[in-house]
Design an enzyme around this catalytic site. Sequence first.
Site, mmCIF file in Angstrom:
data_model
loop_
_atom_site.group_PDB
_atom_site.id
_atom_site.type_symbol
_atom_site.label_atom_id
_atom_site.label_comp_id
_atom_site.label_asym_id
_atom_site.label_seq_id
_atom_site.Cartn_x
_atom_site.Cartn_y
_atom_site.Cartn_z
ATOM 1 N NE ARG A 1 7.462 -10.643 1.098
ATOM 2 C CZ ARG A 1 8.558 -10.952 1.760
ATOM 3 N NH1 ARG A 1 9.725 -10.437 1.411
ATOM 4 N NH2 ARG A 1 8.517 -11.755 2.796
ATOM 5 C CG LEU B 1 3.875 -7.227 -7.182
ATOM 6 C CD1 LEU B 1 2.468 -6.977 -7.726
ATOM 7 C CD2 LEU B 1 4.138 -8.724 -7.043
ATOM 8 C CG ASN C 1 -0.508 -0.856 -3.549
ATOM 9 O OD1 ASN C 1 -0.887 -1.733 -2.764
ATOM 10 N ND2 ASN C 1 0.398 0.050 -3.206
ATOM 11 C CG HIS D 1 0.731 4.184 -0.182
ATOM 12 N ND1 HIS D 1 1.728 3.316 0.229
ATOM 13 C CD2 HIS D 1 1.041 5.395 0.319
ATOM 14 C CE1 HIS D 1 2.603 3.992 0.945
ATOM 15 N NE2 HIS D 1 2.219 5.254 1.014
ATOM 16 N N GLY E 1 7.923 1.418 -10.107
ATOM 17 C CA GLY E 1 8.508 2.056 -8.926
ATOM 18 C C GLY E 1 7.767 1.636 -7.668
ATOM 19 C CG ASP F 1 3.987 2.915 -2.473
ATOM 20 O OD1 ASP F 1 3.313 1.916 -2.736
ATOM 21 O OD2 ASP F 1 4.698 2.999 -1.456
ATOM 22 C CE LYS G 1 -14.455 3.506 11.775
ATOM 23 N NZ LYS G 1 -14.576 4.398 12.904
HETATM 24 C C1 GRF Z 1 -3.638 -0.863 4.744
HETATM 25 O O1 GRF Z 1 -3.470 0.282 5.536
HETATM 26 C C2 GRF Z 1 -3.087 -0.647 3.361
HETATM 27 O O2 GRF Z 1 -3.205 0.669 2.912
HETATM 28 C C3 GRF Z 1 -1.632 -0.986 3.559
HETATM 29 O O3 GRF Z 1 -1.638 -2.079 4.452
HETATM 30 C C4 GRF Z 1 -2.814 -2.038 5.251
HETATM 31 C C5 GRF Z 1 -3.488 -3.359 5.040
HETATM 32 O O4 GRF Z 1 -4.575 -3.554 5.853
HETATM 33 N N1 GRF Z 1 -0.994 -1.234 2.299
HETATM 34 P P1 GRF Z 1 -5.522 -4.814 5.664
HETATM 35 O O5 GRF Z 1 -4.639 -6.062 5.598
HETATM 36 O O6 GRF Z 1 -6.329 -4.634 4.414
HETATM 37 O O7 GRF Z 1 -6.364 -4.837 6.911
#
Ligand code: GRF
Length: 242
Positions: free
Chosen positions: A136, A138, A157, A159, A193, A195, A222
């Site tokens: 979501r 924010l 966050n 990304h 904004g 990301d 990973k």
């Molecule tokens: C990850 O790839 C994160 O970068 C993206 O959503 C995915 C979440 O994975 N925002 P998890 O729920 O932590 O396994």
Amino acid sequence: MAHKIGVGVLISGGGTNLQAIIDSSESNRLDARVVFVASDNPGAYGLKRAKKHGIPTFVVDYQAIIKETRGKPLEDLVPKDFDLETVLAKQHVSFPSSDPMKVERYFRTRAIAEAALLREMGAYPFDLLVLAGFMRILTPYFIDRVNTDPSQPRIMNIHPSLLPSFPGSDGYGDTYRYGCKVGGCTVHFVDYGEDTGSIIGQKAFEITPDDTIDTVREKGLKLEWQLYPECIQLLAENRLMV
Ligand code: GRF
């Protein structure tokens, strides 16, 4: 052992990043303690992960809130301290629709959900709020109530792309489909904004001709599990300048 910062985590799904943060914390590789885990999705598997570790959890079901408020006037349902003009002036997310009525409704429903989130979070004092697969956006209403000192942002966050390339909901997919030879992940502070906030850390991996969308996701995840605890540790050590 140094003082541990309190970290709240917002999730929507599987929670593998949450798990990496919990594991780093429990093995004392991270000077942080997860103080709550919240989800917008009642079915998020990450909630089970948190419970296994005795971490308090709660759900603010965005979808249910959106459904329950459909077709209703929202003026009386929004929090008393919500100001539409302020939120509209600050936000810089691009919406699929430019219809002002739809945009206004979007911010009003989100403020209702975010006020519920803030209310629940109030029970668990925290130093840092971490979005770990929280799907979501924010809004400024929420962000301003967490970042009470503008010189000290405290929402992070992760990304799944090398920002500023490929913001949005499918970073690895967009990276792969574009034909990039390098992919990666980014941890950044959350701003108004999508990301766009300042970058704290990144890790990259090579994409070879043998890779598929699934192997790209695997490689990326990973690295996320290493990157997120590293970035949280930087904040715990007070080494992040804004
Ligand atoms: C990850 O790839 C994160 O970068 C993206 O959503 C995915 C979440 O994975 N925002 P998890 O729920 O932590 O396994």
